[in-house]
Design an enzyme around this catalytic site. Structure first.
Site, PDB file in Angstrom:
ATOM      1  CB  ALA A  68      46.020  59.991  46.947  1.00  0.00           C
ATOM      2  CG  ASN A 101      41.903  51.664  45.850  1.00  0.00           C
ATOM      3  OD1 ASN A 101      41.413  51.319  44.789  1.00  0.00           O
ATOM      4  ND2 ASN A 101      42.893  52.527  45.944  1.00  0.00           N
ATOM      5  CG  LEU A 126      41.029  56.295  42.970  1.00  0.00           C
ATOM      6  CD1 LEU A 126      40.930  54.965  42.233  1.00  0.00           C
ATOM      7  CD2 LEU A 126      40.800  56.094  44.475  1.00  0.00           C
ATOM      8  CD  GLU A 159      45.552  53.116  43.786  1.00  0.00           C
ATOM      9  OE1 GLU A 159      44.831  54.133  43.638  1.00  0.00           O
ATOM     10  OE2 GLU A 159      46.360  52.996  44.718  1.00  0.00           O
TER      11      GLU A 159
END
Length: 297
Positions: A68, A101, A126, A159
């Protein structure tokens, strides 16, 4: 003005391959949510292409993706546990985190084509979770590759369905250690279980490209496509998509989908309370300080 998502992530078709490349090496291919969502639109485009049977994720520079882009993380005006009672704050993070997400991860879970990652360098957050969702992963150099999931450092929970993919590929105990303490998963630890050997002589590649990193990565990407084309020479390609659906049957897909839902719902209160935003801001300040110190030298 920074690059648009279309400039950061480009694609081309070389039948039977739909090739996506991350082209923002100056930021270590960090991604905003808009970038990740644009990436999912390319996955859908590949799904719709009848002439493509493989979707290949390639990159540029030193990192596959540093995860991110913390410069794009919106902040809370007010931090604290009482935000959980604020309906507007909850709506904000339902939209800015949970929905996005979950959608991004779901797009990778349900992707129909053979999904391949070409790791030119480390992947974080992620983006690392996405690598674990790929069907095949190749690396430019096992010794320079690592995956890292710094969720606990950022005040987040898991995640990208890593709650399923990590134990499956790395084992339960080792996954606990790596995820809980945000430790790197080095290439040699996941050789064969995640990363496949392309049999590239790295020293020879360095010499061939005069140790120019950008040229080395582009050559690696080209060599991978060339090798995949060779492997496909005598295949009846429609059968490989059926094979994928059997290897990743509905029970496994359902497990990924369930944990994806649990992960994003579990992390939502942290976002509402402002914990990850504060930690991202501290990281941003630290990096600015490090950059200033380097400039003084």
């Amino acid at each position: 003005m920074g690059k648009t998502s279309e400039e950061k992530i480009v694609y081309r078709i070389e039948e039977p391959f739909f090739i996506i490349q991350f082209k923002s090496s100056e930021t270590l291919n960090a991604m905003s949510y808009d970038d990740y969502i644009y990436l999912t639109t390319l996955l859908h485009l590949s799904n719709e292409s009848e002439s493509c049977y493989f979707t290949v994720l390639t990159s540029s520079g030193r990192f596959f993706s540093s995860g991110a882009d913390f410069n794009t993380i919106p902040s809370n005006l007010k931090l604290g546990s009482d935000n959980i009672m604020n309906v507007k704050e909850t709506e904000k993070w339902l939209e800015n985190f949970l929905c996005k997400n979950q959608y991004i991860t779901q797009s990778f879970i349900k992707h129909q084509k053979i999904l391949i990652a070409a790791l030119n360098g480390p992947a974080i957050g992620l983006s690392a979770a996405i690598v674990l969702l790929c069907d095949l992963v190749y690396a430019i150099n096992i010794d320079q590759i690592y995956l890292q999931f710094p969720f606990s450092q950022l005040g987040l929970s898991n995640e990208g369905a890593v709650s399923v993919t990590m134990p499956q590929k790395l084992g339960r105990n080792k996954s606990f250690e790596k995820l809980l303490f945000a430790e790197r998963v080095n290439g040699n630890e996941i050789k064969d279980s995640v990363i496949l050997d392309m049999k590239i002589n790295y020293e020879e590649l360095q010499n061939r490209c005069n140790n120019d990193r950008n040229q080395m990565v582009e050559t690696f990407n080209d060599l991978l496509i060339k090798e995949l084309k060779r492997k496909c020479t005598n295949l009846y390609l429609p059968t490989i998509l059926k094979m994928k659906s059997l290897l990743k049957d509905e029970s496994y897909i359902s497990q990924l989908e369930l944990l994806n839902t649990k992960e994003v719902n579990g992390a939502l209160p942290f976002w509402i309370n402002g914990i990850p935003q504060g930690r991202f801001q501290k990281l941003k300040q630290l990096k600015m300080l490090q950059r200033a110190n380097r400039n003084k030298l």
